[in-house]
Design a protein around this motif. Structure first.
Motif, PDB file in Angstrom:
ATOM      1  N   GLY A  53      -6.344 -29.832   1.332  1.00 11.10           N
ATOM      2  CA  GLY A  53      -6.327 -30.938   1.984  1.00 11.10           C
ATOM      3  C   GLY A  53      -6.644 -32.294   1.736  1.00 11.10           C
ATOM      4  N   ASP A  54      -7.040 -32.227   0.466  1.00  7.48           N
ATOM      5  CA  ASP A  54      -7.622 -33.693  -0.128  1.00  7.48           C
ATOM      6  C   ASP A  54      -6.291 -34.432  -0.706  1.00  7.48           C
ATOM      7  OD1 ASP A  54     -10.013 -33.440   1.116  1.00  7.48           O
ATOM      8  OD2 ASP A  54     -11.140 -33.521  -0.899  1.00  7.48           O
ATOM      9  N   LEU A  55      -6.475 -35.796  -0.923  1.00  4.24           N
ATOM     10  CA  LEU A  55      -5.997 -36.550  -1.815  1.00  4.24           C
ATOM     11  C   LEU A  55      -6.733 -36.890  -2.964  1.00  4.24           C
ATOM     12  CD1 LEU A  55      -3.585 -38.642  -2.560  1.00  4.24           C
ATOM     13  CD2 LEU A  55      -4.548 -40.188  -1.006  1.00  4.24           C
ATOM     14  N   CYS A  56      -6.276 -36.423  -3.893  1.00  2.12           N
ATOM     15  CA  CYS A  56      -7.114 -36.600  -5.398  1.00  2.12           C
ATOM     16  C   CYS A  56      -6.518 -37.369  -6.388  1.00  2.12           C
ATOM     17  CB  CYS A  56      -7.374 -35.186  -5.765  1.00  2.12           C
ATOM     18  SG  CYS A  56      -8.147 -35.059  -7.436  1.00  2.12           S
ATOM     19  N   ILE A  57      -7.113 -38.101  -7.166  1.00  2.00           N
ATOM     20  CA  ILE A  57      -6.641 -39.071  -8.249  1.00  2.00           C
ATOM     21  C   ILE A  57      -7.190 -38.500  -9.421  1.00  2.00           C
ATOM     22  CG2 ILE A  57      -6.431 -41.276  -9.215  1.00  2.00           C
ATOM     23  CD1 ILE A  57      -4.719 -41.333  -7.074  1.00  2.00           C
ATOM     24  N   ILE A  58      -6.382 -38.101 -10.476  1.00  2.00           N
ATOM     25  CA  ILE A  58      -7.001 -37.576 -11.782  1.00  2.00           C
ATOM     26  C   ILE A  58      -6.438 -38.904 -12.705  1.00  2.00           C
ATOM     27  CG2 ILE A  58      -6.713 -36.232 -13.667  1.00  2.00           C
ATOM     28  CD1 ILE A  58      -6.175 -33.924 -11.803  1.00  2.00           C
ATOM     29  N   PHE A  59      -7.528 -39.645 -13.425  1.00  2.00           N
ATOM     30  CA  PHE A  59      -7.234 -40.904 -14.065  1.00  2.00           C
ATOM     31  C   PHE A  59      -7.848 -40.957 -15.516  1.00  2.00           C
ATOM     32  CE2 PHE A  59     -11.314 -41.772 -12.350  1.00  2.00           C
ATOM     33  CZ  PHE A  59     -11.911 -42.471 -12.971  1.00  2.00           C
ATOM     34  N   GLY A  60      -7.214 -41.486 -16.320  1.00  2.00           N
ATOM     35  CA  GLY A  60      -7.825 -41.551 -17.600  1.00  2.00           C
ATOM     36  C   GLY A  60      -6.749 -42.487 -18.673  1.00  2.00           C
ATOM     37  N   GLN A  61      -7.127 -42.786 -19.921  1.00  2.00           N
ATOM     38  CA  GLN A  61      -6.455 -43.532 -20.789  1.00  2.00           C
ATOM     39  C   GLN A  61      -5.069 -42.737 -21.236  1.00  2.00           C
ATOM     40  OE1 GLN A  61      -8.141 -44.364 -24.748  1.00  2.00           O
ATOM     41  NE2 GLN A  61      -6.298 -45.222 -25.391  1.00  2.00           N
ATOM     42  N   ASP A 156      -0.996 -54.038  -2.467  1.00  2.00           N
ATOM     43  CA  ASP A 156       0.008 -52.915  -2.774  1.00  2.00           C
ATOM     44  C   ASP A 156      -0.640 -51.526  -3.072  1.00  2.00           C
ATOM     45  OD1 ASP A 156       1.980 -54.950  -2.741  1.00  2.00           O
ATOM     46  OD2 ASP A 156       1.809 -55.220  -4.939  1.00  2.00           O
ATOM     47  N   ALA A 157      -1.830 -51.225  -3.602  1.00  2.00           N
ATOM     48  CA  ALA A 157      -2.618 -50.279  -3.827  1.00  2.00           C
ATOM     49  C   ALA A 157      -2.868 -49.821  -2.548  1.00  2.00           C
ATOM     50  CB  ALA A 157      -3.766 -50.451  -4.664  1.00  2.00           C
ATOM     51  N   GLY A 158      -3.402 -50.281  -1.646  1.00  2.00           N
ATOM     52  CA  GLY A 158      -3.644 -49.917  -0.202  1.00  2.00           C
ATOM     53  C   GLY A 158      -2.489 -49.330   0.476  1.00  2.00           C
ATOM     54  N   THR A 159      -1.298 -50.272   0.478  1.00  2.00           N
ATOM     55  CA  THR A 159      -0.232 -49.588   1.179  1.00  2.00           C
ATOM     56  C   THR A 159       0.171 -48.154   0.586  1.00  2.00           C
ATOM     57  OG1 THR A 159       0.691 -52.053   1.584  1.00  2.00           O
ATOM     58  CG2 THR A 159       2.288 -50.109   1.585  1.00  2.00           C
ATOM     59  N   LEU A 160       0.235 -48.106  -0.838  1.00  2.00           N
ATOM     60  CA  LEU A 160       0.701 -46.877  -1.372  1.00  2.00           C
ATOM     61  C   LEU A 160      -0.210 -45.607  -1.048  1.00  2.00           C
ATOM     62  CD1 LEU A 160       2.320 -45.279  -3.262  1.00  2.00           C
ATOM     63  CD2 LEU A 160       1.114 -46.125  -5.153  1.00  2.00           C
ATOM     64  N   MET A 161      -1.434 -45.909  -1.143  1.00  2.00           N
ATOM     65  CA  MET A 161      -2.415 -44.864  -0.533  1.00  2.00           C
ATOM     66  C   MET A 161      -2.438 -44.492   0.658  1.00  2.00           C
ATOM     67  SD  MET A 161      -4.111 -43.976  -3.428  1.00  2.00           S
ATOM     68  CE  MET A 161      -2.706 -44.542  -4.372  1.00  2.00           C
ATOM     69  N   ALA A 162      -1.905 -45.387   1.592  1.00  2.00           N
ATOM     70  CA  ALA A 162      -2.111 -45.337   3.060  1.00  2.00           C
ATOM     71  C   ALA A 162      -0.654 -44.402   3.272  1.00  2.00           C
ATOM     72  CB  ALA A 162      -1.815 -46.539   3.741  1.00  2.00           C
ATOM     73  N   SER A 163       0.335 -44.576   2.349  1.00  2.00           N
ATOM     74  CA  SER A 163       1.511 -43.803   2.664  1.00  2.00           C
ATOM     75  C   SER A 163       1.439 -42.311   2.054  1.00  2.00           C
ATOM     76  CB  SER A 163       2.644 -44.355   1.790  1.00  2.00           C
ATOM     77  OG  SER A 163       2.922 -45.683   1.992  1.00  2.00           O
ATOM     78  N   LEU A 164       0.640 -42.329   0.994  1.00  2.00           N
ATOM     79  CA  LEU A 164       0.079 -40.772   0.559  1.00  2.00           C
ATOM     80  C   LEU A 164      -0.666 -39.882   1.556  1.00  2.00           C
ATOM     81  CD1 LEU A 164      -0.465 -41.592  -3.233  1.00  2.00           C
ATOM     82  CD2 LEU A 164       1.439 -40.206  -2.237  1.00  2.00           C
ATOM     83  N   ASN A 165      -1.405 -40.768   2.288  1.00  2.00           N
ATOM     84  CA  ASN A 165      -2.245 -40.000   3.271  1.00  2.00           C
ATOM     85  C   ASN A 165      -1.563 -39.855   4.467  1.00  2.00           C
ATOM     86  OD1 ASN A 165      -5.227 -39.830   2.752  1.00  2.00           O
ATOM     87  ND2 ASN A 165      -5.306 -41.991   2.398  1.00  2.00           N
ATOM     88  N   THR A 166      -0.588 -40.285   4.629  1.00  2.00           N
ATOM     89  CA  THR A 166       0.249 -39.996   5.829  1.00  2.00           C
ATOM     90  C   THR A 166       1.287 -38.696   5.490  1.00  2.00           C
ATOM     91  OG1 THR A 166       0.682 -42.239   6.466  1.00  2.00           O
ATOM     92  CG2 THR A 166       2.138 -40.961   7.250  1.00  2.00           C
ATOM     93  N   LEU A 167       1.384 -38.790   4.275  1.00  2.00           N
ATOM     94  CA  LEU A 167       2.005 -37.355   3.958  1.00  2.00           C
ATOM     95  C   LEU A 167       1.133 -36.280   4.170  1.00  2.00           C
ATOM     96  CD1 LEU A 167       4.520 -38.355   1.008  1.00  2.00           C
ATOM     97  CD2 LEU A 167       5.198 -38.015   3.231  1.00  2.00           C
ATOM     98  N   LYS A 168       0.277 -36.425   3.586  1.00  3.37           N
ATOM     99  CA  LYS A 168      -0.929 -35.353   3.573  1.00  3.37           C
ATOM    100  C   LYS A 168      -1.049 -34.772   4.995  1.00  3.37           C
ATOM    101  CE  LYS A 168      -5.294 -36.579   3.483  1.00  3.37           C
ATOM    102  NZ  LYS A 168      -6.711 -36.673   3.405  1.00  3.37           N
ATOM    103  N   LYS A 169      -1.309 -35.738   5.870  1.00  2.94           N
ATOM    104  CA  LYS A 169      -1.693 -35.349   7.227  1.00  2.94           C
ATOM    105  C   LYS A 169      -0.351 -34.900   8.010  1.00  2.94           C
ATOM    106  CE  LYS A 169      -5.233 -38.670   7.565  1.00  2.94           C
ATOM    107  NZ  LYS A 169      -5.737 -40.179   8.170  1.00  2.94           N
ATOM    108  N   LYS A 170       0.633 -35.513   7.636  1.00  4.02           N
ATOM    109  CA  LYS A 170       1.963 -34.773   8.347  1.00  4.02           C
ATOM    110  C   LYS A 170       2.509 -33.408   7.964  1.00  4.02           C
ATOM    111  CE  LYS A 170       6.900 -36.235   8.739  1.00  4.02           C
ATOM    112  NZ  LYS A 170       7.883 -37.292   8.481  1.00  4.02           N
ATOM    113  N   TYR A 171       2.235 -33.186   6.643  1.00  4.10           N
ATOM    114  CA  TYR A 171       2.646 -31.755   6.171  1.00  4.10           C
ATOM    115  C   TYR A 171       1.400 -30.833   5.848  1.00  4.10           C
ATOM    116  CZ  TYR A 171       7.376 -33.886   5.867  1.00  4.10           C
ATOM    117  OH  TYR A 171       8.243 -34.719   6.083  1.00  4.10           O
ATOM    118  N   ASN A 172       0.186 -31.234   6.330  1.00  4.62           N
ATOM    119  CA  ASN A 172      -0.931 -30.868   5.742  1.00  4.62           C
ATOM    120  C   ASN A 172      -0.892 -30.373   4.357  1.00  4.62           C
ATOM    121  OD1 ASN A 172      -3.517 -29.513   6.416  1.00  4.62           O
ATOM    122  ND2 ASN A 172      -2.356 -27.462   6.787  1.00  4.62           N
ATOM    123  N   TRP A 173      -0.518 -31.131   3.417  1.00  3.70           N
ATOM    124  CA  TRP A 173      -0.630 -31.104   2.073  1.00  3.70           C
ATOM    125  C   TRP A 173      -1.864 -31.356   1.202  1.00  3.70           C
ATOM    126  CZ3 TRP A 173       4.724 -33.960   0.829  1.00  3.70           C
ATOM    127  CH2 TRP A 173       5.695 -33.158   1.162  1.00  3.70           C
TER     128      TRP A 173
END
Length: 313
Positions: A53-61, A156-173
């Motif tokens: 149920g979380d939104l996770c970022i994996i980051f690195g070079q 822009d980053a905030g808009t994108l993350m908000a959109s991903l959170n909307t999908l997460k909640k809408k579909y319980n992804w």
């Protein structure tokens, strides 16, 4: 008498049932806490990396193995019963074949590749359609640049993350998104959320952030660190990072093999000539005691290929 009426009216006003308004659900704080205690326990889909149920970022070079690591996590999740969509905007079919010689992924692991002839103008909307149509539980997006929005600006980053959170909640992804960072954040600079462009907004709107970096001890080693862990106890901080070696398994598939844990600082330091000589002596001593190269690698927290090189020298 009039004062009593006023007091009673004030009391009734203070204790009136809350009313939902303005797009908000309004409830007494005590009720919120009671309901929170009834929630089911957190489910770890992959230990210390992905919570359900979380939104996770994996980051690195770029080029250190984020896709290898993410594929390995995704495989584990799919093998454990979750239907998963891996949106692969990184590898061509030929590259995929070079990394995985055996087709032994679980049937619940679905890979999405962009249709170059019939692309969706809005990539994120296309991912939503594909995920919903295929009834998935978990979506991996490799990588964030494919979504077509720049992270240079915090807005822009905030808009994108908000959109991903909307999908997460809408579909319980459960959503896992890969993100590249500048070269300066691999080597002698500790992993942190500041490595990501638009990091202030990203930090606010994501649940978890997992960093992966090249080890300075051995070019075949990487270390993994929790840089944010909103819904659980942070267990892989700078004093307890996970160490992995990049190698192929018995089926010829590229992946990461655990080499235990260590501190981030020891993997930021640059090995000197004396350090190398001491390591060579230690490897020979352990080999002389009959230990296998794998066991030596685990004990000394270096890769098996480095053990082999030092023994040959």
């Amino acid at each position: 008498m009039e004062k009593d009426i006023i007091k009673q009216s004030f009391k009734e006003l203070q204790e009136a049932e809350p009313v939902n308004e303005g797009g908000f659900i309004i409830e007494p704080m005590n009720k919120c806490i009671d309901e929170a205690h009834k929630l089911p326990p957190l489910i770890s889909l992959y230990p210390e990396v992905v919570l359900e149920g979380d939104l996770c970022i994996i980051f690195g070079q770029s080029g250190i193995g984020k896709t290898i690591y993410a594929m390995q996590i995704a495989r584990y999740i799919a093998e454990n019963g979750k239907r998963l969509l891996y949106v692969d905007c990184e590898m061509t079919p030929r590259q995929l074949g070079n990394r995985y010689e055996t087709a032994n992924f679980p049937p619940t692991f679905l890979r999405a590749e962009m249709d170059r002839e019939h692309p969706d103008e809005d990539v994120l909307k296309g991912i939503e359609k594909a995920g919903a149509k295929n009834n998935v539980d978990v979506v991996f997006i490799d990588n964030i640049t494919a979504l077509g929005q720049s992270l240079d600006r915090s807005a822009d980053a905030g808009t994108l993350m908000a959109s991903l959170n909307t999908l997460k909640k809408k579909y319980n992804w459960t959503l896992v998104v890969l993100n590249h960072v500048p070269k300066m954040f691999s080597g002698n600079v500790p992993l942190s959320l500041s490595a990501m462009q638009g990091s202030a907004k990203i930090n606010q709107l994501i649940d978890d952030a997992i960093g992966i970096a090249q080890s300075s001890i051995d070019p075949n080693l990487v270390y993994v660190k929790q840089c944010k862990w909103r819904n659980g106890e942070l267990t892989m901080g700078a004093d307890h990072v996970a160490i992995y070696e990049r190698c192929k398994d018995k089926y010829g598939n590229l992946g990461f093999v655990s080499r235990g844990f260590g501190t981030e600082q020891e993997h930021l330091s640059i090995e000197s000539g004396n350090d190398r000589d001491e390591m060579k002596i230690r490897v020979r001593e352990l080999s002389g005691k009959g230990m296998t190269q794998t066991a030596i690698a685990e004990q000394l927290r270096i890769s098996q290929s480095k053990v082999s090189r030092l023994l040959k020298e």
